[in-house]
Design a protein around this motif. Structure first.
Motif, PDB file in Angstrom:
ATOM      1  N   ALA A   1      19.129   0.748 -65.867  1.00 61.94           N
ATOM      2  CA  ALA A   1      20.543   0.677 -66.236  1.00 61.94           C
ATOM      3  C   ALA A   1      20.740   0.987 -67.707  1.00 61.94           C
ATOM      4  O   ALA A   1      21.693   1.677 -68.095  1.00 61.94           O
ATOM      5  CB  ALA A   1      21.097  -0.704 -65.892  1.00 61.94           C
ATOM      6  N   LEU A   2      19.840   0.488 -68.557  1.00 60.27           N
ATOM      7  CA  LEU A   2      19.954   0.756 -69.991  1.00 60.27           C
ATOM      8  C   LEU A   2      19.832   2.247 -70.302  1.00 60.27           C
ATOM      9  O   LEU A   2      20.378   2.722 -71.306  1.00 60.27           O
ATOM     10  CB  LEU A   2      18.895  -0.032 -70.757  1.00 60.27           C
ATOM     11  CG  LEU A   2      19.108  -1.555 -70.807  1.00 60.27           C
ATOM     12  CD1 LEU A   2      17.872  -2.250 -71.361  1.00 60.27           C
ATOM     13  CD2 LEU A   2      20.341  -1.918 -71.644  1.00 60.27           C
ATOM     14  N   ARG A   3      19.107   2.975 -69.434  1.00 60.58           N
ATOM     15  CA  ARG A   3      18.999   4.424 -69.627  1.00 60.58           C
ATOM     16  C   ARG A   3      20.053   5.207 -68.848  1.00 60.58           C
ATOM     17  O   ARG A   3      20.047   6.439 -68.844  1.00 60.58           O
ATOM     18  CB  ARG A   3      17.605   4.900 -69.216  1.00 60.58           C
ATOM     19  CG  ARG A   3      16.515   4.432 -70.160  1.00 60.58           C
ATOM     20  CD  ARG A   3      15.233   5.206 -70.002  1.00 60.58           C
ATOM     21  NE  ARG A   3      14.257   4.817 -71.028  1.00 60.58           N
ATOM     22  CZ  ARG A   3      13.100   5.430 -71.228  1.00 60.58           C
ATOM     23  NH1 ARG A   3      12.763   6.483 -70.495  1.00 60.58           N
ATOM     24  NH2 ARG A   3      12.269   5.006 -72.177  1.00 60.58           N
ATOM     25  N   GLY A   4      20.940   4.500 -68.171  1.00 64.90           N
ATOM     26  CA  GLY A   4      22.031   5.155 -67.465  1.00 64.90           C
ATOM     27  C   GLY A   4      21.714   5.596 -66.059  1.00 64.90           C
ATOM     28  O   GLY A   4      22.526   6.282 -65.425  1.00 64.90           O
TER      29      GLY A   4
ATOM     30  N   ALA B   1      21.566   5.387 -62.146  1.00 64.45           N
ATOM     31  CA  ALA B   1      22.386   4.684 -61.162  1.00 64.45           C
ATOM     32  C   ALA B   1      21.549   3.969 -60.119  1.00 64.45           C
ATOM     33  O   ALA B   1      21.946   2.919 -59.607  1.00 64.45           O
ATOM     34  CB  ALA B   1      23.341   5.663 -60.479  1.00 64.45           C
ATOM     35  N   THR B   2      20.397   4.529 -59.757  1.00 65.84           N
ATOM     36  CA  THR B   2      19.619   3.974 -58.650  1.00 65.84           C
ATOM     37  C   THR B   2      18.204   3.605 -59.092  1.00 65.84           C
ATOM     38  O   THR B   2      17.685   4.133 -60.089  1.00 65.84           O
ATOM     39  CB  THR B   2      19.516   4.965 -57.479  1.00 65.84           C
ATOM     40  OG1 THR B   2      18.711   6.092 -57.876  1.00 65.84           O
ATOM     41  CG2 THR B   2      20.892   5.444 -57.039  1.00 65.84           C
ATOM     42  N   ILE B   3      17.587   2.744 -58.312  1.00 65.16           N
ATOM     43  CA  ILE B   3      16.193   2.378 -58.549  1.00 65.16           C
ATOM     44  C   ILE B   3      15.302   3.601 -58.356  1.00 65.16           C
ATOM     45  O   ILE B   3      14.315   3.786 -59.091  1.00 65.16           O
ATOM     46  CB  ILE B   3      15.770   1.243 -57.604  1.00 65.16           C
ATOM     47  CG1 ILE B   3      16.551  -0.043 -57.911  1.00 65.16           C
ATOM     48  CG2 ILE B   3      14.274   0.989 -57.687  1.00 65.16           C
ATOM     49  CD1 ILE B   3      16.282  -0.644 -59.279  1.00 65.16           C
ATOM     50  N   ALA B   4      15.635   4.457 -57.403  1.00 60.82           N
ATOM     51  CA  ALA B   4      14.834   5.669 -57.171  1.00 60.82           C
ATOM     52  C   ALA B   4      14.835   6.567 -58.400  1.00 60.82           C
ATOM     53  O   ALA B   4      13.805   7.157 -58.764  1.00 60.82           O
ATOM     54  CB  ALA B   4      15.356   6.418 -55.953  1.00 60.82           C
ATOM     55  N   GLU B   5      15.974   6.689 -59.065  1.00 60.28           N
ATOM     56  CA  GLU B   5      16.035   7.479 -60.290  1.00 60.28           C
ATOM     57  C   GLU B   5      15.210   6.826 -61.402  1.00 60.28           C
ATOM     58  O   GLU B   5      14.515   7.513 -62.159  1.00 60.28           O
ATOM     59  CB  GLU B   5      17.492   7.620 -60.748  1.00 60.28           C
ATOM     60  CG  GLU B   5      18.356   8.474 -59.842  1.00 60.28           C
ATOM     61  CD  GLU B   5      19.819   8.436 -60.215  1.00 60.28           C
ATOM     62  OE1 GLU B   5      20.588   9.224 -59.654  1.00 60.28           O
ATOM     63  OE2 GLU B   5      20.206   7.605 -61.069  1.00 60.28           O
TER      64      GLU B   5
ATOM     65  N   THR C   1      20.980   0.205 -56.069  1.00 60.48           N
ATOM     66  CA  THR C   1      21.440   0.619 -57.387  1.00 60.48           C
ATOM     67  C   THR C   1      20.862  -0.316 -58.443  1.00 60.48           C
ATOM     68  O   THR C   1      20.544  -1.484 -58.169  1.00 60.48           O
ATOM     69  CB  THR C   1      22.972   0.602 -57.479  1.00 60.48           C
ATOM     70  OG1 THR C   1      23.435  -0.754 -57.422  1.00 60.48           O
ATOM     71  CG2 THR C   1      23.598   1.399 -56.337  1.00 60.48           C
ATOM     72  N   THR C   2      20.734   0.189 -59.647  1.00 56.95           N
ATOM     73  CA  THR C   2      20.202  -0.633 -60.733  1.00 56.95           C
ATOM     74  C   THR C   2      21.118  -1.824 -61.011  1.00 56.95           C
ATOM     75  O   THR C   2      20.645  -2.947 -61.222  1.00 56.95           O
ATOM     76  CB  THR C   2      20.031   0.207 -62.009  1.00 56.95           C
ATOM     77  OG1 THR C   2      21.270   0.866 -62.315  1.00 56.95           O
ATOM     78  CG2 THR C   2      18.938   1.256 -61.819  1.00 56.95           C
ATOM     79  N   VAL C   3      22.411  -1.591 -60.998  1.00 51.39           N
ATOM     80  CA  VAL C   3      23.362  -2.668 -61.297  1.00 51.39           C
ATOM     81  C   VAL C   3      23.320  -3.736 -60.208  1.00 51.39           C
ATOM     82  O   VAL C   3      23.410  -4.941 -60.491  1.00 51.39           O
ATOM     83  CB  VAL C   3      24.774  -2.090 -61.478  1.00 51.39           C
ATOM     84  CG1 VAL C   3      25.809  -3.204 -61.634  1.00 51.39           C
ATOM     85  CG2 VAL C   3      24.816  -1.160 -62.684  1.00 51.39           C
TER      86      VAL C   3
END
Length: 499
Positions: A325-328, A330-334, A384-386
């Motif tokens: 999330a800190l790197r922007g 959106a998803t855990i896969a990213e 999602t990371t959030v």
């Protein structure tokens, strides 16, 4: 319109052009109910119901059909009843999709309408197991773990239980899962229907002991329940379990994909990742499905498996959520696709987590780490990371701080674990000071201690670590007093460009 899945339409499809979708592995027409499940959500249908069907098929046992009981509404029952309990499980890997049909769900019920039927089924001599996936909130516990008798739904069921012990017919609609369970046990006791095993499949530490203690405490609060309480202690087993499978929410796109594969419309479709795991304490009061023949692990001690999941999988998940999330991302896969972030997670597991674990029999912890990272890289899980970053103050003590304490007790500085704490602290600061956007959306802190954390994050950034470590509800007095941990977290926060 495409015909809807049911036993009749499935038979017609097979008699016509046929289809390539396997299942059901059992014949629904000849399968009788031997198991009641409370909490008929997507997870049960993609997990325990699949294991139960495969176990019954492997053993040639037709007595393990399931009565699935919904919780708050009749919606799931309304979706599945017209389909004769049939539904599909769409398995979505990173590059491969498959669909199978499940037929072990032989009946569905909403307690608001069919409580007497559910109670009679729990009390039937042919029923040997009750399983539960009702989420932690469904157990209506106080913070100290005791039953919350002020909860109006649980209170209603306790009043009904007291009346039924006194001879009233079991007719009042159940309003809580634990109340429904105990009322079913009471009827089973009155009818002398034999022992029963209650298998909790919710993500609670030592979940069997938690549910068993809750049942015993509830009975202790009910007048004239002494005989029932004695019978429960002697005749009802509460094995602990550990469950794992990512089950994303079913979307219209999933339904369209399944319809194309099957040729029938499925309103009960669920989706799952390829990985699935079930570890069950081998403590039963009577007969059970041969779950080990379907891939489940039966063991004398679930705790090592549970600890490995929390410290390897869940801690890694949180690490990727905060850093991603800190790197922007959106998803855990990213996030896991970022080589730097994957390296941080590997360091966490290899340097700090694995030294604190004893490998359970049959589980290779290094391979488990690699499997976890592969699972996180699957874009079809939808995490999602959030979403994963929510409730950090509640999650981190379970997922990470046990590792931190073990490493400090061993005389080691948990440098890699400190990176996760630094990421969380940076996330708290960013989301409470309006400085974090993920996928073009401003993110705010979603946490049960949000106000206290926001207050701690407010102030000079060079004191952020000190102020957050002082939040005793998260770190306790021991970690707040650790100069080694404090220094390690400060160093990582600096690399995240806050200080």
């Amino acid at each position: 319109m495409t015909p809807r899945l049911s036993r009749a339409t499935l038979a017609a499809l097979a008699d016509g052009r046929g289809h390539a979708v396997p299942g059901p592995a059992v014949d629904p027409a000849s399968t009788t109910v031997g198991l009641v499940h409370l909490g008929l959500g997507a997870f049960h249908r993609a997990h325990q119901a699949v294991y139960t069907e495969d176990a019954a098929a492997a053993a040639g046992d037709t007595g393990w059909g399931i009565l699935g009981v919904t919780q708050r509404s009749a919606r799931v029952a309304e979706h599945l009843a017209p389909q004769d309990g049939l539904y599909g499980v769409l398995t979505k890997g990173a590059t491969h999709t498959s669909l199978r049909l499940i037929g072990s769900l032989r009946d569905v019920a909403f307690p608001g309408e069919r409580t007497p039927h559910v109670l009679r089924t729990i009390a039937a001599p042919s029923t040997h197991v009750v399983t539960l996936t009702v989420t932690e909130k469904g157990y209506r516990r106080r913070p100290d773990g005791l039953p919350d008798l002020t909860d109006p739904d649980l209170g209603s069921d306790v009043a009904a239980l007291a009346a039924e012990i006194g001879g009233a017919p079991p007719e009042q609609p159940a309003r809580s899962p634990i109340g429904l369970l105990v009322r079913g046990l009471a009827l089973r006791h009155r009818q002398d229907a034999g022992p029963l095993t209650v298998v909790c499949c919710d993500n609670l530490a030592e979940n069997g002991r938690v549910v068993g203690a809750l049942v015993h405490e509830l009975l202790a609060a009910v007048p004239h329940a002494q005989s029932l309480a004695q019978w429960v202690r002697a005749s009802v087993a509460f094995p602990s379990t550990m469950v794992d499978r990512i089950v994303p929410a079913t979307t219209d796109a999933h339904r369209t994909e399944a319809t194309a594969l099957l040729g029938l419309r499925d309103e009960g479709l669920v989706v799952g990742e390829p990985f699935t795991q079930w570890v069950v304490e081998d403590t039963f009061a009577g007969p059970r499905p041969a779950w080990e023949r379907a891939g489940a692990t039966l063991t004398a001690d679930v705790a090592p498996f549970e600890r490995a999941k929390l410290r390897v999988l869940n801690a890694s998940h949180s690490t990727l959520a905060y850093l991603g999330a800190l790197r922007g991302y959106a998803t855990i896969a990213e996030a896991v696709a970022d080589p730097e972030l994957e390296a941080i997670v590997r360091a966490l597991v290899d340097e700090d987590v694995l030294p604190t674990l004893e490998a359970p029999e049959g589980l290779d912890l290094v391979r488990y780490r690699d499997d976890v990272l592969d699972r996180f890289a699957n874009p079809n899980t939808g995490h999602t990371t959030v979403q994963v970053a929510m409730d950090g103050s509640a999650k981190l003590p379970q997922r990470l701080l046990g590792t931190v304490r073990d490493r400090l007790a061993a005389g080691a500085v948990p440098t890699a674990a400190a990176a996760t704490l630094a990421a969380w602290m940076s996330y708290v600061h960013a989301t409470t000071h309006g400085g974090l956007e993920v996928a073009g959306r401003k993110v705010s802190l979603d946490d049960p201690l949000a106000d206290a954390l926001a207050s701690a994050a407010d102030g000079p950034v060079d004191g952020l670590v000190d102020r957050l470590l002082a939040v005793r509800e998260v770190f306790g007095a021991d970690l707040a007093a650790s100069s080694e941990l404090r220094s390690a977290v400060r160093a990582h926060v600096r690399t995240l460009a806050l200080v």
